[in-house]
Design a protein around this motif. Structure first.
Motif, PDB file in Angstrom:
ATOM      1  N   THR A   4       3.307  29.303 -13.474  1.00 41.82           N
ATOM      2  CA  THR A   4       2.126  28.910 -12.711  1.00 41.82           C
ATOM      3  C   THR A   4       2.160  29.579 -11.336  1.00 41.82           C
ATOM      4  OG1 THR A   4       3.274  26.920 -11.997  1.00 41.82           O
ATOM      5  CG2 THR A   4       1.815  26.686 -13.890  1.00 41.82           C
ATOM      6  N   GLU A  59       0.060  22.091  -8.462  1.00 46.10           N
ATOM      7  CA  GLU A  59       0.607  21.412  -9.632  1.00 46.10           C
ATOM      8  C   GLU A  59       1.481  20.254  -9.167  1.00 46.10           C
ATOM      9  OE1 GLU A  59       3.296  23.709 -12.033  1.00 46.10           O
ATOM     10  OE2 GLU A  59       4.277  24.564 -10.278  1.00 46.10           O
ATOM     11  N   ARG A 116       7.736  20.587 -15.628  1.00 43.84           N
ATOM     12  CA  ARG A 116       7.035  21.737 -16.214  1.00 43.84           C
ATOM     13  C   ARG A 116       7.913  22.387 -17.285  1.00 43.84           C
ATOM     14  NH1 ARG A 116       7.695  25.971 -12.839  1.00 43.84           N
ATOM     15  NH2 ARG A 116       6.525  24.988 -11.178  1.00 43.84           N
TER      16      ARG A 116
END
Length: 134
Positions: free
Chosen positions: A120, A108, A114
């Protein structure tokens, strides 16, 4: 002899389609403000192929938020199908493929943006852009 994988997809109305051959270079998520604003979602999920592995059919329009990347979309339905960059790569949105579950992200980018509720696990995480070496 190993058979080459062929994966297909396109826009919501079917006017813009693509065929991707072989294996991708990488699969990732991006939480940057450009991806958030373009998609209207908290992140973008994509797969990167070498440009010569992908054939595009149909009409598309492009615009650029940065000099290095052209975001391409269907002029009929507005679907954001892919991006092209100056490094001869094409970034295809995971949701544009005809089949789900073809790819699993391994990293990512822009993790500092985020959403706090989004987890994640098991992804390599970059606070901002990933470097060309990674």
């Amino acid at each position: 002899m190993t058979e080459m994988r062929i994966r297909q997809g396109g826009c919501a109305c079917g006017q813009l389609t693509f065929t991707a051959r072989g294996e991708p270079k990488r699969v990732g998520l991006c939480h940057c403000m450009t991806c958030r604003k373009i998609s209207g979602s908290p992140f973008s999920a994509f797969v990167i192929f070498a440009a010569d592995q992908v054939t595009i059919s149909g009409e598309f329009r492009g615009w650029s938020a940065t000099p290095a990347v052209e975001d391409c979309f269907c002029p009929v339905c507005g679907s954001q199908v892919f991006d092209r960059d100056c490094d001869s790569e094409i970034e295809i949105r995971l949701g544009a493929f005809d089949e789900p579950n073809l790819f699993t992200p391994t990293y990512e980018a822009w993790a500092k943006r985020r959403e706090h509720w989004l987890r994640t696990p098991d992804l390599e995480s970059f606070a901002e852009n990933r470097s060309a070496e990674s």
